[in-house]
Design an enzyme around this catalytic site. Structure first.
Site, short mmCIF file in Angstrom:
data_model
loop_
_atom_site.label_atom_id
_atom_site.label_comp_id
_atom_site.label_asym_id
_atom_site.label_seq_id
_atom_site.Cartn_x
_atom_site.Cartn_y
_atom_site.Cartn_z
N GLU A 22 44.38 19.08 42.79
CA GLU A 22 44.35 19.92 44.00
C GLU A 22 44.99 21.23 43.60
O GLU A 22 46.17 21.25 43.25
CB GLU A 22 45.18 19.30 45.12
CG GLU A 22 44.79 17.90 45.50
CD GLU A 22 43.52 17.84 46.33
OE1 GLU A 22 43.00 18.90 46.72
OE2 GLU A 22 43.05 16.72 46.57
N GLU B 177 44.73 34.79 43.72
CA GLU B 177 45.66 34.12 44.62
C GLU B 177 47.04 34.77 44.48
O GLU B 177 47.58 34.85 43.38
CB GLU B 177 45.76 32.64 44.27
CG GLU B 177 46.69 31.90 45.20
CD GLU B 177 46.76 30.41 44.91
OE1 GLU B 177 46.93 30.04 43.74
OE2 GLU B 177 46.64 29.62 45.86
P1 NAP Z 1 52.24 25.10 38.87
O1 NAP Z 1 52.94 26.09 38.08
O2 NAP Z 1 50.86 24.74 38.50
O3 NAP Z 1 53.18 23.82 38.91
C1 NAP Z 1 52.82 22.62 39.51
C2 NAP Z 1 53.48 21.48 38.80
O4 NAP Z 1 52.95 21.40 37.47
C3 NAP Z 1 55.00 21.64 38.64
O5 NAP Z 1 55.60 20.40 38.77
C4 NAP Z 1 55.10 22.19 37.24
O6 NAP Z 1 56.35 21.99 36.61
C5 NAP Z 1 54.03 21.42 36.53
N1 NAP Z 1 53.63 22.06 35.27
C6 NAP Z 1 53.77 23.37 34.92
N2 NAP Z 1 53.34 23.56 33.66
C7 NAP Z 1 52.95 22.35 33.20
C8 NAP Z 1 52.43 21.90 31.96
N3 NAP Z 1 52.25 22.74 30.93
N4 NAP Z 1 52.13 20.59 31.83
C9 NAP Z 1 52.34 19.73 32.86
N5 NAP Z 1 52.83 20.09 34.04
C10 NAP Z 1 53.12 21.39 34.23
O7 NAP Z 1 52.14 25.50 40.41
P2 NAP Z 1 53.33 25.92 41.36
O8 NAP Z 1 53.70 27.31 41.00
O9 NAP Z 1 54.38 24.93 41.38
O10 NAP Z 1 52.59 25.90 42.78
C11 NAP Z 1 51.78 26.91 43.19
C12 NAP Z 1 50.31 26.55 42.99
O11 NAP Z 1 49.99 25.29 43.56
C13 NAP Z 1 49.42 27.53 43.65
O12 NAP Z 1 48.38 27.91 42.77
C14 NAP Z 1 48.82 26.77 44.84
O13 NAP Z 1 47.62 27.22 45.31
C15 NAP Z 1 48.80 25.39 44.35
N6 NAP Z 1 48.85 24.41 45.44
C16 NAP Z 1 47.73 23.70 45.74
C17 NAP Z 1 47.72 22.77 46.75
C18 NAP Z 1 46.49 21.96 47.07
O14 NAP Z 1 46.58 20.95 47.73
N7 NAP Z 1 45.32 22.35 46.63
C19 NAP Z 1 48.89 22.54 47.48
C20 NAP Z 1 50.02 23.26 47.15
C21 NAP Z 1 49.98 24.19 46.11
P3 NAP Z 1 57.52 23.08 36.83
O15 NAP Z 1 58.30 22.50 37.92
O16 NAP Z 1 58.29 23.18 35.57
O17 NAP Z 1 56.88 24.37 37.17
#
Ligand code: NAP
Ligand code: MG
Length: 498
Positions: A266, A397
């Site tokens: 997601e 975004e």
């Molecule tokens: P993110 O950077 O993609 O992080 C999401 C999760 O993935 C965090 O737990 C993060 O760890 C982890 N992660 C980061 N790099 C990784 C890697 N190399 N390997 C494995 N895991 C990794 O996103 P975010 O900044 O937290 O959230 C914002 C994004 O989420 C936005 O793009 C938003 O649109 C999306 N979102 C989507 C939904 C949906 O239902 N579609 C809902 C909410 C948010 P860390 O904690 O270290 O960063």
């Protein structure tokens, strides 16, 4: 009745947040004893030292989850037993809603009102709804001739991993944990590094509710350490991820480079809010437009940040939305009078401010907003008009409070521009003509379309994205169970005998 500002502050002072990992029924340090801190983005105050889990800790969590899965104490328990325990989780979350909401608000900078809505409502409702499905999820029998009976059975997938974002920490944890546990999986969860506290507290409540050791494991850490270790683990059967498209892509790769685990994604969005010329610009429409953009400070994957307005309505829409947005109050997230809290981190604020600058550089007209003088990482709700589809603020975004108003000739143009994106999570359409509403809703390439109001649906309806907003997996609804189930056919050869 909700508590007062003072009462929330009193709860905050009394909190002693737990930052340990939760593995095999025990709170513990990381194997290498390293830690990081989680802080309050609105004040910079450090809230807790957090166990920094890495591959060795994920290994421990996965082997506990595997052991209990194989023992069958949860995976093969009577479904009614899993139901009772998950109903207990719902009850305990409700009983602790004020404490959990304050913890969430401190850790994220989200407003206390939003935290209470989520933790008093959506989170326990999730546990309750999936608890009730535990004993109502049936297999099928296929039609066969007299020589066979063909049973199509559903079995838990095994060990489920989940990697979560920071914008709705406990809601996202519930979205993954409740369906996974309802069908009998055991789970290993990595909360976002910025917001682990409510998920760790949830693990305590789940233990109190009677969830056996090893069924739920929490491994706080960073993406590159704990997140990647879950994605690459050869004994994790399925992983559900919510976050950015960039990281979602990595989970597909991790699966291919390891055991081909199931991957549910997601991800991000750039969702349109379309107002056709026959719509009435009234208080209700303006409220939906404002909330669709600025709820959770715009840190929402389905935020409707491209508002495509029919040309004859643009002036009226713009002045009405300005008036509404001016009424939003920024401030201490713990104050129930606050509408918009802090951005999650300084880096995130800087990124959003970079987008505001790019809107100005590209020639869009900023009619309100920009940064904020408050300490912390606040950004005033920002509205641009004269936005055109080629601008970065119209394409990428932003994940912050930056709304772009675009003028549309007609419904056809609105549909074309709304669809011209690699994302496909959500859209809203306002019109009084049901034929146009249905035609556009069917034509839009996205997972949820909301007509004459902004909404993401609710627990009963699947949520997820088309194109690069998601994989085919869905959260919520009965569809979410598919991420955590295997299908087995048992073909029973039979003979006609008495
Ligand atoms: P993110 O950077 O993609 O992080 C999401 C999760 O993935 C965090 O737990 C993060 O760890 C982890 N992660 C980061 N790099 C990784 C890697 N190399 N390997 C494995 N895991 C990794 O996103 P975010 O900044 O937290 O959230 C914002 C994004 O989420 C936005 O793009 C938003 O649109 C999306 N979102 C989507 C939904 C949906 O239902 N579609 C809902 C909410 C948010 P860390 O904690 O270290 O960063
Ligand atoms: Mg924090």
């Amino acid at each position: 009745m909700s508590l007062s500002y003072k009462e929330f502050q009193t709860i905050a002072v009394g909190l002693r947040p737990n930052g340990k990992a939760f593995i095999d029924g025990e709170f513990c340090d990381a194997v290498d004893r390293s830690t990081f801190v989680s802080s309050n983005p609105a004040t910079g105050e450090i809230l807790a030292e957090i166990a920094h889990c890495k591959a060795a800790d994920v290994d421990r969590a996965v082997s506990a989850a595997r052991r209990v899965f194989n023992e069958g104490t949860w995976s093969r328990a009577e479904p009614e037993e899993r139901k009772e325990i998950l109903l207990n989780v719902a009850r305990l979350v409700r009983e602790h809603k004020n404490e959990l909401a304050v913890l969430e608000s401190l850790d994220t900078g989200k407003t206390i009102n939003d935290c209470l809505d989520e933790i008093g409502g959506e989170v326990p409702n999730f546990f309750q709804w999936y608890a009730e499905l535990a004993d109502k999820t049936f297999g099928k029998i296929a039609p066969t001739g007299p020589g066979a009976m063909a049973l199509i059975t559903r079995e838990p997938a095994g060990v489920a991993g989940a990697v979560l974002p920071w914008n709705f920490p406990l809601v996202m944890a519930a979205w993954k944990i409740a369906p996974a546990l309802a069908v009998g999986c055991s789970a290993v969860i990595k909360p976002a590094e910025q917001t682990p506290l409510s998920t760790i507290r949830l693990a305590e409540l789940m233990q109190e509710a009677g969830v056996p050791a090893g069924v739920i494991n929490i491994v706080p850490g960073f993406g590159e350490t704990a997140g990647q270790a879950i994605g690459m683990h050869n004994d994790v059967d399925t992983v559900s991820f919510t976050g950015s498209t960039e990281v979602g892509r990595l989970f597909m790769r991790y699966s291919g480079e390891s055991n081909l685990k199931g991957v549910g994604l997601e991800m991000g969005g750039k969702s349109p809010f379309i107002v056709l010329e026959d719509a009435a610009i009234n208080d209700e429409l303006i409220e939906h437009a404002a909330m669709s953009a600025f709820w959770n400070g715009g840190q929402n994957c389905s935020a409707n940040m491209r508002q495509l307005i029919a040309k004859p309505l643009v002036e009226e829409f713009t002045s009405r939305i300005l008036e509404r947005v001016k009424a939003f109050k920024l401030g201490d997230p713990l104050d129930p009078a606050t509408d918009i809290g802090s951005m999650i981190t300084k880096e995130h604020k800087d990124m959003v401010m970079g987008y505001i600058q790019s809107g100005l550089d590209d020639g869009a007209n900023m009619i309100m907003g920009g940064g904020s003088d408050l300490p912390g990482h606040f950004i005033n709700p920002t509205v641009f008009r004269n936005v055109t589809p080629d601008m970065r603020i119209a394409k990428e975004e932003i994940f912050g409070p930056v709304l772009g108003i675009m003028a549309m000739e007609n419904g056809e143009e609105a549909l074309r521009i709304a669809s011209d994106t690699d994302y496909g999570l959500h859209a809203t359409v306002f019109t009084q003509d049901v034929d146009r509403a249905l035609h556009i809703a069917r034509a839009l390439p996205c997972g949820t379309v909301s007509v004459n109001g902004f909404s993401e649906g609710d627990i009963k309806t699947p949520f997820g994205g088309y194109k690069q907003s998601g994989s085919l997996a869905r959260d919520n609804g009965t569809e979410a169970l598919e991420q955590y189930l295997q299908t087995k056919t048992i073909w029973l050869h039979t003979q006609a005998k008495t």
